[in-house]
Design an enzyme around this catalytic site. Sequence first.
Site: not given
Length: 150
Positions: A37, A145
């Site tokens: 990410h 996450h």
Amino acid sequence: MGLEKSFILFSLLVLVLGWVQPSLGRKPSVQDFKRQHMDPDSPPNSRPTYCNQMMKRRGMTKGSCKRVNTFLHESWATVKAICSQRQMTCKTSSRNNCHKSSSTLHITDCRLKGSSKYPNCDYTTTNSQKHIIIACEGNPLVPVHFDASV
């Protein structure tokens, strides 16, 4: 003699399962989060090939095409600070370890095109500014996450 063999085989099985199981039930890590990410050095751009290149470069097209992924164009300190925001229930699970950013962040959403099939993973690239929700774990809390953008 038969009981002794059974005990040895059982002990061997326990050893093998103890060695294999951690990789099967592996928890998400901060390293996985960063790989999947974080892209702080690239400003959001509208190059249509950005997602195709980044998804491949970051290993998300090995064996199959990951359907959706979001890249964050912010510093690690900015993203990590979200873990200090109020705790909330995650959007994509019933877990209660998520945190929402107090301000919008620069993000790029990558979505697999409907006609795309492995190994030719083809993504649409969409840049925006949104709040993000991330799951955090550990002491101190760190992102592990990406849950959603809102």
